[in-house]
Every structure is written in C-alpha cells, then in structure tokens.
Scaffold this motif. Structure first.
Motif, PDB file in Angstrom:
ATOM      1  N   GLU A   1      -3.208   1.327  10.409  1.00 31.06           N
ATOM      2  CA  GLU A   1      -2.662   2.246  11.406  1.00 31.06           C
ATOM      3  C   GLU A   1      -2.246   3.576  10.769  1.00 31.06           C
ATOM      4  O   GLU A   1      -2.590   4.650  11.257  1.00 31.06           O
ATOM      5  N   LEU A   2      -1.504   3.496   9.664  1.00 34.59           N
ATOM      6  CA  LEU A   2      -1.037   4.711   9.008  1.00 34.59           C
ATOM      7  C   LEU A   2      -2.172   5.487   8.342  1.00 34.59           C
ATOM      8  O   LEU A   2      -2.162   6.719   8.335  1.00 34.59           O
TER       9      LEU A   2
ATOM     10  N   LEU B   1      -0.379  -2.391   9.450  1.00 30.38           N
ATOM     11  CA  LEU B   1       0.359  -1.136   9.333  1.00 30.38           C
ATOM     12  C   LEU B   1      -0.372  -0.164   8.417  1.00 30.38           C
ATOM     13  O   LEU B   1      -0.417   1.043   8.692  1.00 30.38           O
TER      14      LEU B   1
ATOM     15  N   LEU C   1       9.335   4.670  11.433  1.00 28.93           N
ATOM     16  CA  LEU C   1       8.303   5.713  11.406  1.00 28.93           C
ATOM     17  C   LEU C   1       8.312   6.579  12.665  1.00 28.93           C
ATOM     18  O   LEU C   1       7.850   7.719  12.630  1.00 28.93           O
TER      19      LEU C   1
ATOM     20  N   ARG D   1       7.768   0.289  12.222  1.00 28.02           N
ATOM     21  CA  ARG D   1       7.280   1.217  13.252  1.00 28.02           C
ATOM     22  C   ARG D   1       8.435   1.988  13.888  1.00 28.02           C
ATOM     23  O   ARG D   1       8.303   3.171  14.210  1.00 28.02           O
TER      24      ARG D   1
ATOM     25  N   LEU E   1       0.134   5.437   0.632  1.00 25.84           N
ATOM     26  CA  LEU E   1       0.395   4.060   1.028  1.00 25.84           C
ATOM     27  C   LEU E   1       0.219   3.143  -0.174  1.00 25.84           C
ATOM     28  O   LEU E   1      -0.818   3.167  -0.832  1.00 25.84           O
TER      29      LEU E   1
ATOM     30  N   THR F   1      -3.655   7.395  11.297  1.00 30.04           N
ATOM     31  CA  THR F   1      -2.822   8.401  11.960  1.00 30.04           C
ATOM     32  C   THR F   1      -2.157   9.394  11.011  1.00 30.04           C
ATOM     33  O   THR F   1      -1.811  10.491  11.417  1.00 30.04           O
ATOM     34  N   GLU F   2      -1.946   8.987   9.767  1.00 31.72           N
ATOM     35  CA  GLU F   2      -1.290   9.838   8.752  1.00 31.72           C
ATOM     36  C   GLU F   2      -2.110   9.807   7.470  1.00 31.72           C
ATOM     37  O   GLU F   2      -1.681   9.260   6.455  1.00 31.72           O
TER      38      GLU F   2
ATOM     39  N   ARG G   1       9.438  10.876   8.933  1.00 27.83           N
ATOM     40  CA  ARG G   1       8.234  10.719   8.116  1.00 27.83           C
ATOM     41  C   ARG G   1       8.621  10.648   6.645  1.00 27.83           C
ATOM     42  O   ARG G   1       9.070  11.637   6.068  1.00 27.83           O
TER      43      ARG G   1
END
Length: 122
Positions: free
Chosen positions: A87-88, A84, A62, A59, A97, A91-92, A66
C-alpha cells in the motif's frame, strides 16, 4: 534575547552523536521487546519514534502524519505487514520502507512488495 531561524535550525541539525536528529520513524511492531529496543536506539540517535502494534493502528498513524521512514514487521496480529508495504509503496513511493521478520525466506516477498531494506530478527 530571541534566536534567529538559522540558530534554531542549527540546533536541530544531525551530529555525529545524534545522527538521526530531526527524523521521525514509524515502527509497526507487535513485540514489546523489539519496540523498546528500537525506542532506546532512536532516543540515543535523536530520532522521534511513533509506534503501532497492528496494521489498523499504523494506518491511523499514517492518516495523521508522514514519517521519514517506516519499519514494518511482516507478522502482525491483524494481518501481514506485506499488505502495508504494498500500500505504501504504491501511495508513497518516496517513503523509505524497512521490512523486518524472523522468518527465513521472507526477504524476497518483502522486497517484491516494495520494501527497500530488510532486517532479519531473532
């Protein structure tokens, strides 16, 4: 003599010998052996590698930059990599991933959390 912008960009373009040139990967992995193997792979393929061995360190990375993709081990000392990934993914959503785990049966959970790819590890 100075190089033109096009010449500078051409130097950083991927090639057959270095297909990942110009990409940055964040590796979230607590195994030093796996991290070193990935470092060598990235070095030879042209990618830059950032490493974190905990969720907290990931985190922190990050928050500063990016990466082009993130590889996340599901079993980390301070929690599950699934946290994680979720979360990613939220948000992204365009960030690739990759989940990794040596535990059978975790691929379904990783993909449900938002991982696009899964690599089983020994």
């Amino acid at each position: 003599m100075t190089d033109t912008v096009d010449e500078l960009l051409a130097r950083r373009a991927p090639t057959a010998a270095r297909p990942l040139l110009g990409l940055t990967l964040l590796l979230v992995e607590d195994s030093r052996f796996a991290s070193e193997a990935m470092r060598m792979l990235c070095l030879r393929s042209g990618a830059r590698l950032r490493r974190a061995d905990t969720l907290r360190a990931a985190r922190r990375h990050l928050s500063a930059y990016r990466p082009c993709a993130v590889s996340i081990d599901l079993g980390l000392p301070d929690g599950s990599g699934l946290e994680l990934i979720e979360e990613l993914a939220r948000t992204e959503p365009d960030l690739p991933l990759i989940a990794t785990s040596g535990d059978d049966g975790t691929e379904t959970a990783a993909r449900a959390a938002g991982a696009q790819e899964f690599l089983g590890t020994p």
